[in-house]
Design a protein around this motif. Structure first.
Motif, PDB file in Angstrom:
ATOM      1  N   LEU A 169       0.811  -0.814   0.038  1.00 17.12           N
ATOM      2  CA  LEU A 169       0.236   0.147   0.005  1.00 17.12           C
ATOM      3  C   LEU A 169       1.019   1.232  -0.287  1.00 17.12           C
ATOM      4  CD1 LEU A 169      -2.566  -0.505   2.471  1.00 17.12           C
ATOM      5  CD2 LEU A 169      -3.137  -1.127  -0.102  1.00 17.12           C
ATOM      6  N   ALA A 170       1.599   0.756   1.121  1.00 21.41           N
ATOM      7  CA  ALA A 170       3.058   3.078   0.871  1.00 21.41           C
ATOM      8  C   ALA A 170       3.428   2.590  -0.298  1.00 21.41           C
ATOM      9  CB  ALA A 170       4.001   2.312   2.335  1.00 21.41           C
ATOM     10  N   GLU A 171       4.331   1.595  -1.344  1.00 19.60           N
ATOM     11  CA  GLU A 171       4.816   1.051  -2.217  1.00 19.60           C
ATOM     12  C   GLU A 171       3.810   2.184  -3.290  1.00 19.60           C
ATOM     13  OE1 GLU A 171       8.483   1.033  -3.839  1.00 19.60           O
ATOM     14  OE2 GLU A 171       7.774   0.632  -2.539  1.00 19.60           O
ATOM     15  N   ARG A 172       2.875   1.381  -3.211  1.00 19.62           N
ATOM     16  CA  ARG A 172       2.175   1.860  -4.793  1.00 19.62           C
ATOM     17  C   ARG A 172       1.640   3.632  -4.576  1.00 19.62           C
ATOM     18  NH1 ARG A 172      -4.008   2.124  -4.597  1.00 19.62           N
ATOM     19  NH2 ARG A 172      -3.847   1.230  -6.476  1.00 19.62           N
ATOM     20  N   ARG A 173       1.561   4.413  -4.191  1.00 23.31           N
ATOM     21  CA  ARG A 173       1.546   5.440  -3.794  1.00 23.31           C
ATOM     22  C   ARG A 173       3.028   5.899  -4.012  1.00 23.31           C
ATOM     23  NH1 ARG A 173      -0.506   4.400   2.538  1.00 23.31           N
ATOM     24  NH2 ARG A 173      -2.170   3.996   2.059  1.00 23.31           N
ATOM     25  N   LYS A 174       3.626   5.979  -4.658  1.00 21.38           N
ATOM     26  CA  LYS A 174       5.028   6.336  -4.875  1.00 21.38           C
ATOM     27  C   LYS A 174       5.146   6.668  -6.429  1.00 21.38           C
ATOM     28  CE  LYS A 174       8.583   4.230  -1.626  1.00 21.38           C
ATOM     29  NZ  LYS A 174       9.936   3.341  -1.258  1.00 21.38           N
ATOM     30  N   PRO A 197       9.395  -6.641  -6.716  1.00 21.23           N
ATOM     31  CA  PRO A 197      10.806  -6.478  -6.661  1.00 21.23           C
ATOM     32  C   PRO A 197      10.955  -5.434  -5.838  1.00 21.23           C
ATOM     33  CG  PRO A 197       9.709  -6.030  -8.820  1.00 21.23           C
ATOM     34  CD  PRO A 197       8.538  -6.870  -8.219  1.00 21.23           C
ATOM     35  N   ASN A 198      10.593  -4.858  -5.805  1.00 21.27           N
ATOM     36  CA  ASN A 198      10.246  -3.529  -4.811  1.00 21.27           C
ATOM     37  C   ASN A 198      10.372  -3.465  -3.644  1.00 21.27           C
ATOM     38  OD1 ASN A 198      12.025  -1.350  -6.540  1.00 21.27           O
ATOM     39  ND2 ASN A 198      10.158  -1.001  -7.011  1.00 21.27           N
ATOM     40  N   LEU A 199       9.176  -4.555  -3.475  1.00 18.20           N
ATOM     41  CA  LEU A 199       8.948  -5.308  -2.328  1.00 18.20           C
ATOM     42  C   LEU A 199       9.886  -6.507  -1.275  1.00 18.20           C
ATOM     43  CD1 LEU A 199       4.726  -6.011  -2.268  1.00 18.20           C
ATOM     44  CD2 LEU A 199       6.309  -3.549  -1.537  1.00 18.20           C
ATOM     45  N   GLY A 200      10.421  -7.420  -2.316  1.00 18.18           N
ATOM     46  CA  GLY A 200      11.741  -7.994  -1.472  1.00 18.18           C
ATOM     47  C   GLY A 200      12.875  -7.946  -0.644  1.00 18.18           C
ATOM     48  N   ARG A 201      13.006  -6.685  -0.336  1.00 16.32           N
ATOM     49  CA  ARG A 201      13.867  -6.702   0.578  1.00 16.32           C
ATOM     50  C   ARG A 201      13.164  -6.460   1.894  1.00 16.32           C
ATOM     51  NH1 ARG A 201      14.219  -0.776  -1.483  1.00 16.32           N
ATOM     52  NH2 ARG A 201      13.377   0.179   0.417  1.00 16.32           N
ATOM     53  N   TYR A 202      12.262  -5.966   2.118  1.00 18.26           N
ATOM     54  CA  TYR A 202      11.297  -5.526   3.169  1.00 18.26           C
ATOM     55  C   TYR A 202       9.887  -7.345   3.288  1.00 18.26           C
ATOM     56  CZ  TYR A 202      10.149  -0.537   1.906  1.00 18.26           C
ATOM     57  OH  TYR A 202      10.677   0.419   2.003  1.00 18.26           O
TER      58      TYR A 202
END
Length: 283
Positions: A169-174, A197-202
């Motif tokens: 939810l936080a990532e898609r607002r970027k 992929p950007n969620l991968g590290r979390y």
């Protein structure tokens, strides 16, 4: 002088040192992984070698960690048991990650009734204790390590899904999400190529934290007789088999695998929490 004042004059800031506890825990993890990989070379005996004449022998030159009631060398069994005790949680978390990341990302991206449906589904699964849910599945499909891994993978799915949804939810607002939408890129493609992929590290950091809990859950099932079955050297099963020897005053058959479980769980928890904090703080 601070790291910021050193940078303009070409000096590199000192590398941040890892906490001593993390270094120790990481060393333990490395040794356990090496022991599992090199078990055929390190183990003095085959894990299923029975020698009734050496039943419940204490520590000695022939048996460094003693033997169990069947005369099986505990060191050899623990070394081989590390394979099952490490691989099974990885497979379990892989199943949970595949399903959980998919559901969490879908809920965060689509929103609306899809988000509501996924949230209610995960809430329903949360209503049942994970171990009870797993036992119910095992009761239907039979005991064994494969069934335990699949059942616990499903039990851990809601946890991963909820966590993934929150970070998605936080990532898609970027801004970059809107930029790709303006370019005409479809939602599925954006999610597959950029969002996930950007969620991968979390997600990876969170899975490392869950590893110790997953290992403990599998060991619990094996201890209860639902997981690994004899003649497996699974650590949870070894604790269950060594329990009867405690009455006879022989503590090693239960203590050795129990200590191995505790050591690995604590080590993965320490490293997992540190890794999750580091990965989550990266921008």
């Amino acid at each position: 002088m601070s790291a910021q004042t050193l940078a303009p004059i070409g000096l590199k800031p000192a590398k941040e040192r890892r906490p001593f506890g993390v270094v120790v825990a990481g060393g333990v993890m490395t040794l356990v992984v090496l022991a599992a990989v090199l078990a055929p070379l390190l183990a003095p005996y085959a894990p299923d070698t029975i020698d009734l004449s050496a039943s419940l022998v204490g520590t000695s030159g022939d048996h460094l960690l003693g033997t169990d009631s069947s005369g099986q060398d505990l060191l050899s069994r623990v070394l081989y048991g590390a394979r099952t005790s490490l691989i099974a949680p990885i497979l379990l978390l892989a199943i949970a990650a595949l399903l959980g990341v998919t559901l969490g990302t879908l809920a965060a991206w689509r929103g609306g009734w899809v988000d509501t449906l996924v949230s209610r589904l995960t809430d329903v699964m949360y209503a049942f204790p994970g171990l009870l849910f797993t036992v119910l599945i095992i009761a239907v499909f039979g005991s064994g390590m494969t069934t335990s891994v699949l059942a616990l993978g499903l039990a851990y799915t809601p946890t991963v899904a909820k966590y993934t949804r929150s970070v998605a939810l936080a990532e898609r607002r970027k801004p970059y999400i809107d930029a790709y939408r303006v370019l005409g890129m479809g939602g599925a493609r954006i999610c597959a190529r950029f969002l996930v992929p950007n969620l991968g590290r979390y997600v990876v950091g969170y899975l490392v934290v869950l590893f110790g809990e997953a290992l403990m859950s599998l060991a619990t099932l094996s201890y209860l007789g639902f997981g690994a079955q004899p003649p497996s050297s699974d650590w949870g099963l070894m604790v269950q088999e060594g329990q009867a020897a405690v009455v006879q005053g022989a503590l090693l058959p239960a203590l050795v695998p129990g200590f191995a479980i505790a050591l690995v769980v604590v080590s993965f928890n320490v490293v997992g929490v540190w890794a999750a904090d580091r990965l989550g703080s990266r921008k």
